[in-house]
Design a protein around this motif. Structure first.
Motif, PDB file in Angstrom:
ATOM      1  N   LEU A  15       0.283  13.651  -9.375  1.00 60.09           N
ATOM      2  CA  LEU A  15       1.026  14.798  -8.868  1.00 60.09           C
ATOM      3  C   LEU A  15       0.154  15.634  -7.937  1.00 60.09           C
ATOM      4  CD1 LEU A  15       3.560  16.591  -8.916  1.00 60.09           C
ATOM      5  CD2 LEU A  15       2.657  17.647 -10.989  1.00 60.09           C
ATOM      6  N   ASP A  16      -1.081  15.889  -8.337  1.00 60.83           N
ATOM      7  CA  ASP A  16      -1.999  16.662  -7.494  1.00 60.83           C
ATOM      8  C   ASP A  16      -2.277  15.956  -6.165  1.00 60.83           C
ATOM      9  OD1 ASP A  16      -2.290  18.776  -9.289  1.00 60.83           O
ATOM     10  OD2 ASP A  16      -3.968  17.816 -10.324  1.00 60.83           O
ATOM     11  N   GLU A  17      -2.450  14.644  -6.210  1.00 59.96           N
ATOM     12  CA  GLU A  17      -2.713  13.890  -4.985  1.00 59.96           C
ATOM     13  C   GLU A  17      -1.509  13.905  -4.048  1.00 59.96           C
ATOM     14  OE1 GLU A  17      -5.952  10.614  -6.620  1.00 59.96           O
ATOM     15  OE2 GLU A  17      -3.807  10.196  -6.846  1.00 59.96           O
ATOM     16  N   VAL A  18      -0.310  13.800  -4.607  1.00 61.59           N
ATOM     17  CA  VAL A  18       0.903  13.851  -3.791  1.00 61.59           C
ATOM     18  C   VAL A  18       1.012  15.214  -3.122  1.00 61.59           C
ATOM     19  CG1 VAL A  18       3.429  13.837  -3.847  1.00 61.59           C
ATOM     20  CG2 VAL A  18       2.147  12.097  -5.083  1.00 61.59           C
ATOM     21  N   ALA A  19       0.804  16.277  -3.885  1.00 56.29           N
ATOM     22  CA  ALA A  19       0.878  17.635  -3.338  1.00 56.29           C
ATOM     23  C   ALA A  19      -0.154  17.820  -2.224  1.00 56.29           C
ATOM     24  CB  ALA A  19       0.670  18.661  -4.446  1.00 56.29           C
ATOM     25  N   GLU A  20      -1.358  17.346  -2.446  1.00 53.63           N
ATOM     26  CA  GLU A  20      -2.409  17.455  -1.435  1.00 53.63           C
ATOM     27  C   GLU A  20      -2.040  16.666  -0.182  1.00 53.63           C
ATOM     28  OE1 GLU A  20      -7.117  16.312  -0.878  1.00 53.63           O
ATOM     29  OE2 GLU A  20      -6.354  16.692  -2.899  1.00 53.63           O
ATOM     30  N   TYR A  21      -1.533  15.448  -0.355  1.00 55.09           N
ATOM     31  CA  TYR A  21      -1.125  14.601   0.772  1.00 55.09           C
ATOM     32  C   TYR A  21      -0.048  15.289   1.609  1.00 55.09           C
ATOM     33  CZ  TYR A  21       0.936  10.619   3.241  1.00 55.09           C
ATOM     34  OH  TYR A  21       1.433   9.784   4.210  1.00 55.09           O
ATOM     35  N   LEU A  22       0.914  15.918   0.919  1.00 50.80           N
ATOM     36  CA  LEU A  22       2.014  16.594   1.622  1.00 50.80           C
ATOM     37  C   LEU A  22       1.649  17.997   2.091  1.00 50.80           C
ATOM     38  CD1 LEU A  22       4.970  15.589  -0.723  1.00 50.80           C
ATOM     39  CD2 LEU A  22       4.349  14.567   1.479  1.00 50.80           C
ATOM     40  N   ARG A  23       0.498  18.504   1.632  1.00 51.40           N
ATOM     41  CA  ARG A  23       0.033  19.861   1.945  1.00 51.40           C
ATOM     42  C   ARG A  23       1.027  20.918   1.457  1.00 51.40           C
ATOM     43  NH1 ARG A  23      -3.173  19.513   7.686  1.00 51.40           N
ATOM     44  NH2 ARG A  23      -4.399  17.705   7.119  1.00 51.40           N
ATOM     45  N   VAL A  24       1.499  20.697   0.223  1.00 51.14           N
ATOM     46  CA  VAL A  24       2.385  21.650  -0.445  1.00 51.14           C
ATOM     47  C   VAL A  24       1.836  21.872  -1.854  1.00 51.14           C
ATOM     48  CG1 VAL A  24       4.421  20.936   0.871  1.00 51.14           C
ATOM     49  CG2 VAL A  24       3.955  19.871  -1.340  1.00 51.14           C
ATOM     50  N   SER A  25       2.431  22.822  -2.564  1.00 54.38           N
ATOM     51  CA  SER A  25       1.995  23.087  -3.932  1.00 54.38           C
ATOM     52  C   SER A  25       2.571  22.044  -4.894  1.00 54.38           C
ATOM     53  CB  SER A  25       2.444  24.483  -4.365  1.00 54.38           C
ATOM     54  OG  SER A  25       3.849  24.512  -4.530  1.00 54.38           O
ATOM     55  N   GLY A  36      16.195  16.003  -7.240  1.00 54.24           N
ATOM     56  CA  GLY A  36      16.548  14.637  -6.847  1.00 54.24           C
ATOM     57  C   GLY A  36      16.346  14.374  -5.370  1.00 54.24           C
ATOM     58  N   LYS A  37      15.434  15.122  -4.756  1.00 55.91           N
ATOM     59  CA  LYS A  37      15.204  15.033  -3.309  1.00 55.91           C
ATOM     60  C   LYS A  37      13.845  14.438  -2.964  1.00 55.91           C
ATOM     61  CE  LYS A  37      18.038  19.082  -2.395  1.00 55.91           C
ATOM     62  NZ  LYS A  37      18.080  20.422  -1.802  1.00 55.91           N
ATOM     63  N   PHE A  38      13.239  13.715  -3.906  1.00 59.26           N
ATOM     64  CA  PHE A  38      11.901  13.187  -3.651  1.00 59.26           C
ATOM     65  C   PHE A  38      11.830  11.712  -4.007  1.00 59.26           C
ATOM     66  CE2 PHE A  38       7.204  13.012  -4.414  1.00 59.26           C
ATOM     67  CZ  PHE A  38       6.859  13.252  -3.099  1.00 59.26           C
ATOM     68  N   ALA A  39      10.751  11.099  -3.611  1.00 55.60           N
ATOM     69  CA  ALA A  39      10.509   9.677  -3.890  1.00 55.60           C
ATOM     70  C   ALA A  39      10.517   9.432  -5.395  1.00 55.60           C
ATOM     71  CB  ALA A  39       9.160   9.264  -3.296  1.00 55.60           C
ATOM     72  N   PRO A  40      10.966   8.257  -5.815  1.00 62.33           N
ATOM     73  CA  PRO A  40      11.000   7.962  -7.249  1.00 62.33           C
ATOM     74  C   PRO A  40       9.594   7.877  -7.844  1.00 62.33           C
ATOM     75  CG  PRO A  40      11.499   5.995  -5.975  1.00 62.33           C
ATOM     76  CD  PRO A  40      11.429   7.139  -5.001  1.00 62.33           C
ATOM     77  N   ALA A  41       9.470   8.399  -9.040  1.00 64.33           N
ATOM     78  CA  ALA A  41       8.173   8.383  -9.732  1.00 64.33           C
ATOM     79  C   ALA A  41       8.111   7.197 -10.689  1.00 64.33           C
ATOM     80  CB  ALA A  41       7.979   9.680 -10.502  1.00 64.33           C
ATOM     81  N   TRP A  50       3.139   8.189  -8.393  1.00 64.90           N
ATOM     82  CA  TRP A  50       3.940   7.690  -7.283  1.00 64.90           C
ATOM     83  C   TRP A  50       3.177   6.609  -6.539  1.00 64.90           C
ATOM     84  CZ3 TRP A  50       4.040  12.536  -9.103  1.00 64.90           C
ATOM     85  CH2 TRP A  50       5.280  13.131  -9.300  1.00 64.90           C
ATOM     86  N   LYS A  51       3.928   5.611  -6.063  1.00 68.67           N
ATOM     87  CA  LYS A  51       3.343   4.620  -5.157  1.00 68.67           C
ATOM     88  C   LYS A  51       3.188   5.298  -3.806  1.00 68.67           C
ATOM     89  CE  LYS A  51       6.072   0.865  -6.953  1.00 68.67           C
ATOM     90  NZ  LYS A  51       6.965  -0.219  -6.526  1.00 68.67           N
ATOM     91  N   ARG A  52       2.047   5.104  -3.202  1.00 71.78           N
ATOM     92  CA  ARG A  52       1.785   5.721  -1.899  1.00 71.78           C
ATOM     93  C   ARG A  52       2.852   5.292  -0.882  1.00 71.78           C
ATOM     94  NH1 ARG A  52      -2.192   8.136  -0.665  1.00 71.78           N
ATOM     95  NH2 ARG A  52      -3.218   8.614   1.260  1.00 71.78           N
ATOM     96  N   SER A  53       3.245   4.029  -0.932  1.00 70.01           N
ATOM     97  CA  SER A  53       4.237   3.526   0.023  1.00 70.01           C
ATOM     98  C   SER A  53       5.584   4.234  -0.157  1.00 70.01           C
ATOM     99  CB  SER A  53       4.410   2.011  -0.128  1.00 70.01           C
ATOM    100  OG  SER A  53       4.829   1.687  -1.438  1.00 70.01           O
ATOM    101  N   ASP A  54       5.945   4.603  -1.388  1.00 73.53           N
ATOM    102  CA  ASP A  54       7.189   5.336  -1.616  1.00 73.53           C
ATOM    103  C   ASP A  54       7.110   6.750  -1.045  1.00 73.53           C
ATOM    104  OD1 ASP A  54       8.319   3.172  -2.877  1.00 73.53           O
ATOM    105  OD2 ASP A  54       8.005   3.946  -4.911  1.00 73.53           O
ATOM    106  N   VAL A  55       5.947   7.381  -1.199  1.00 73.88           N
ATOM    107  CA  VAL A  55       5.766   8.736  -0.663  1.00 73.88           C
ATOM    108  C   VAL A  55       5.802   8.693   0.870  1.00 73.88           C
ATOM    109  CG1 VAL A  55       4.203  10.719  -0.504  1.00 73.88           C
ATOM    110  CG2 VAL A  55       4.480   9.518  -2.688  1.00 73.88           C
TER     111      VAL A  55
END
Length: 67
Positions: A15-25, A36-41, A50-55
């Motif tokens: 979760l922290d890595e996804v947030a950092e990648y997207l530059r959001v909290s 229900g507006k995000f990539a499947p976990a 999350w799979k990086r490819s899904d993000v």
């Protein structure tokens, strides 16, 4: 002669890595998922990953078309 049929999986993002990648909290990622507006976990025990490819695919889908 033995054949190795193991499929190599891509590393999962926390979760922290996804947030950092997207530059959001982290809260923003949680909210997007809750709505229900995000990539499947992938559920790993009690944690989500999350799979990086899904993000990356999700980010691509969010790209606005210039007018």
């Amino acid at each position: 002669m033995s054949t190795n049929n193991a499929v190599e999986m891509e590393p999962l993002m926390t979760l922290d890595e996804v947030a950092e990648y997207l530059r959001v909290s982290v809260l923003t990622v949680r909210w997007l998922r809750q709505e229900g507006k995000f990539a499947p976990a992938v559920k790993v025990g009690r944690r989500l990953a999350w799979k990086r490819s899904d993000v990356v695919a999700w980010v691509t889908e969010q790209t606005e078309v210039a007018a």
